[in-house]
Design a protein around this motif. Structure first.
Motif, PDB file in Angstrom:
ATOM      1  N   ALA A 299      -2.310  31.470  30.757  1.00 35.94           N
ATOM      2  CA  ALA A 299      -0.920  31.082  30.545  1.00 35.94           C
ATOM      3  C   ALA A 299      -0.536  29.915  31.450  1.00 35.94           C
ATOM      4  N   VAL A 300      -0.849  30.006  32.739  1.00 40.77           N
ATOM      5  CA  VAL A 300      -0.504  28.941  33.689  1.00 40.77           C
ATOM      6  C   VAL A 300      -1.671  28.740  34.639  1.00 40.77           C
ATOM      7  N   PHE A 310      -2.569  32.856  41.171  1.00 42.51           N
ATOM      8  CA  PHE A 310      -2.772  34.264  40.851  1.00 42.51           C
ATOM      9  C   PHE A 310      -1.471  35.038  40.970  1.00 42.51           C
ATOM     10  N   ASN A 311      -0.593  34.604  41.869  1.00 43.46           N
ATOM     11  CA  ASN A 311       0.693  35.282  42.014  1.00 43.46           C
ATOM     12  C   ASN A 311       1.548  35.110  40.750  1.00 43.46           C
ATOM     13  N   PHE A 312       1.537  33.917  40.171  1.00 46.54           N
ATOM     14  CA  PHE A 312       2.219  33.724  38.891  1.00 46.54           C
ATOM     15  C   PHE A 312       1.594  34.620  37.823  1.00 46.54           C
ATOM     16  N   GLY A 313       0.251  34.733  37.850  1.00 49.43           N
ATOM     17  CA  GLY A 313      -0.422  35.580  36.882  1.00 49.43           C
ATOM     18  C   GLY A 313       0.035  37.028  36.983  1.00 49.43           C
ATOM     19  N   GLY A 316       3.613  37.488  35.708  1.00 49.95           N
ATOM     20  CA  GLY A 316       3.661  37.510  34.253  1.00 49.95           C
ATOM     21  C   GLY A 316       3.152  38.828  33.690  1.00 49.95           C
ATOM     22  N   ILE A 317       2.094  39.363  34.300  1.00 50.17           N
ATOM     23  CA  ILE A 317       1.536  40.646  33.858  1.00 50.17           C
ATOM     24  C   ILE A 317       2.540  41.773  34.079  1.00 50.17           C
ATOM     25  N   GLU A 318       3.218  41.759  35.226  1.00 48.09           N
ATOM     26  CA  GLU A 318       4.235  42.782  35.496  1.00 48.09           C
ATOM     27  C   GLU A 318       5.360  42.700  34.460  1.00 48.09           C
ATOM     28  N   LEU A 319       5.807  41.475  34.186  1.00 41.74           N
ATOM     29  CA  LEU A 319       6.866  41.261  33.204  1.00 41.74           C
ATOM     30  C   LEU A 319       6.443  41.738  31.821  1.00 41.74           C
ATOM     31  N   HIS A 347       8.807  33.897  31.330  1.00 42.04           N
ATOM     32  CA  HIS A 347       7.673  33.423  32.131  1.00 42.04           C
ATOM     33  C   HIS A 347       7.682  31.900  32.239  1.00 42.04           C
ATOM     34  N   ARG A 348       8.085  31.223  31.197  1.00 38.78           N
ATOM     35  CA  ARG A 348       8.185  29.763  31.268  1.00 38.78           C
ATOM     36  C   ARG A 348       9.269  29.352  32.250  1.00 38.78           C
ATOM     37  N   ARG A 349      10.403  30.050  32.221  1.00 35.44           N
ATOM     38  CA  ARG A 349      11.488  29.723  33.150  1.00 35.44           C
ATOM     39  C   ARG A 349      11.065  29.959  34.599  1.00 35.44           C
ATOM     40  N   ASP A 350      10.237  30.968  34.821  1.00 32.50           N
ATOM     41  CA  ASP A 350       9.796  31.299  36.176  1.00 32.50           C
ATOM     42  C   ASP A 350       8.710  30.360  36.693  1.00 32.50           C
ATOM     43  N   THR A 351       7.938  29.758  35.793  1.00 37.18           N
ATOM     44  CA  THR A 351       6.759  29.004  36.224  1.00 37.18           C
ATOM     45  C   THR A 351       6.852  27.497  36.035  1.00 37.18           C
ATOM     46  N   ARG A 352       7.553  27.053  35.011  1.00 37.96           N
ATOM     47  CA  ARG A 352       7.556  25.626  34.685  1.00 37.96           C
ATOM     48  C   ARG A 352       8.083  24.744  35.817  1.00 37.96           C
ATOM     49  N   PRO A 353       9.222  25.085  36.463  1.00 42.15           N
ATOM     50  CA  PRO A 353       9.718  24.196  37.515  1.00 42.15           C
ATOM     51  C   PRO A 353       8.716  23.988  38.646  1.00 42.15           C
TER      52      PRO A 353
END
Length: 400
Positions: A299-300, A310-313, A316-319, A347-353
């Motif tokens: 995903a990212v 890995f923290n983003f991963g 996203g998995i938790e979400l 997930h896009r809102r959390d990671t894209r910026p």
């Protein structure tokens, strides 16, 4: 034909953590992984040390993964320091600004993988409806409004409600789903290894933007054999220079790393194998398709400079796992368009910026011109005086 609710392609840390998170949701799960059972049970050291945020550690605890990692293999990440060129000055991000006793923890990637697989095997032995097809390779997927079908190289077909891609930032499964991705090749490679050194690291991580190189130092617990100070060393260079560095004999390599670190750590000694990885960041055009979703690096795929990959991963998995559990409990379709769209949007809102900011940081902080080096030094000195800014960085590093 094998029937299941969810097929997860890739049994790395992301795929295994997702399977563990969903194992109590009343869904059946099949993991497909190219590696053998033996490789999953005892993964080889790959050089990578993962900086885990407080939020990630809390989630790993709920999955039964954290306690399966040896306490001596968990290194405290107390502070972070950012250097520019040969100047001894650094901007320091202290853990106190995050509200925690440490910013996070440093753990070897292969140990996280082993612990996640141990937790998976424990859940399976306890009756969870989860299976793994090891030494298997997906060659085709097909999804429609009625369901999904995954075809393996062995000729076997798995029918499911949902397919999850967790097979790396270069995901072949994502391509099979027709999802394109923006890839940025930085034209550089990272060499990673563990080394001991004379000077203490005080459990502070270093990010050092030097002339034609970027150095990172990730503090580890003392060497178990010699009790010497020990760190994970990351050297980012042009791919050709990384290859030359990797090919040096051990003594020459030690002296070259000492020189690159300007002997700030004293004598340095290689303690592990060396590993080289190309530096490529990846962000797909979409995270989901019909009855299909991406998680983890699929995903990212982040540049490692901000330590959020890995923290983003895990976030996203938790979400996503929470959304699946809620849908199953309410009797809704676990692969419904609305559910997948909500996951993608959040997930896009959390990671894209931060993905875009990281791209900007790497562009600005790796330029070698004299004006760029002067500008970097000025920004670090200004940043050191701005406590609110440093507090925001500290909280981000802690996962808040």
């Amino acid at each position: 034909m094998v029937h299941t609710d969810i097929v997860i392609v890739g049994a790395g840390p992301a795929g295994l953590c997702l399977a563990n998170a969903l194992s109590g949701a009343g869904v059946s799960i099949v993991l497909v992984e190219q590696q053998s059972h033996d490789a999953l049970r005892e993964p080889a050291f790959d050089g990578r040390e993962i900086a885990l945020t407080q939020q990630s550690v809390a989630f790993l605890r709920t999955l039964g993964v954290w306690e399966r990692i040896d306490a001596h293999a968990k290194s405290q990440l107390a502070d972070a320091r950012i250097f520019n060129g040969s100047s001894p000055f650094s901007m320091k991000i202290g853990h106190a600004l995050s509200g925690h006793a440490e910013l996070g923890w440093l753990v070897s990637n292969h140990l996280i993988r082993r612990a996640a697989f141990d937790a998976f095997e424990h859940r399976r032995a306890s009756g969870a409806d989860i299976r793994i097809f090891a030494s298997g390779r997906v060659i085709d997927i097909d999804t429609d409004a009625c369901g999904a079908r995954v075809r393996l190289e062995s000729g076997e077909t798995i029918a499911a409600q949902l397919v999850v891609a967790a097979d790396s930032r270069f995901s072949a499964t994502r391509r099979m789903a027709g999802i394109a991705a923006d890839m940025h090749d930085f034209g550089k490679s990272m060499l990673v290894c563990c080394m001991t050194h004379d000077a203490p690291h005080d459990h502070a991580a270093w990010e050092w933007f030097g002339h034609r190189q970027t150095l990172a130092l990730l503090p580890m617990n003392p060497d178990p054999q010699t009790s010497a100070h020990r760190s994970s060393v990351v050297v980012t260079l042009d791919a050709r220079d990384t290859g030359r560095l990797s090919a040096l004999d051990t003594d020459a390599f030690n002296r070259e790393i000492e020189r690159r670190f300007e002997r700030r750590l004293g004598s340095m000694t290689l303690r592990t194998t060396r590993h080289v990885y190309p530096l490529v960041s990846v962000y797909p055009k979409r995270f989901v398709a019909k009855r299909f979703v991406t998680v983890g690096d699929a995903a990212v795929g982040m540049h490692p400079v901000t330590a959020h990959g890995f923290n983003f991963g895990l976030a996203g998995i938790e979400l996503f796992s929470r959304a699946i559990c809620d849908a199953r409990a309410a009797g809704r379709d676990i692969a419904g368009d609305a559910l997948l769209a909500r996951y993608e949007q959040k997930h896009r809102r959390d990671t894209r910026p931060l993905y875009l900011i990281t791209r900007l940081i790497t562009e600005v902080y790796t330029r070698d011109s004299l004006p760029a080096r002067i500008a970097r030094d000025a920004m670090l000195r200004i940043g050191e005086r701005l406590t609110p800014f440093k507090r925001a960085v500290a909280m981000s590093l802690a996962g808040r």
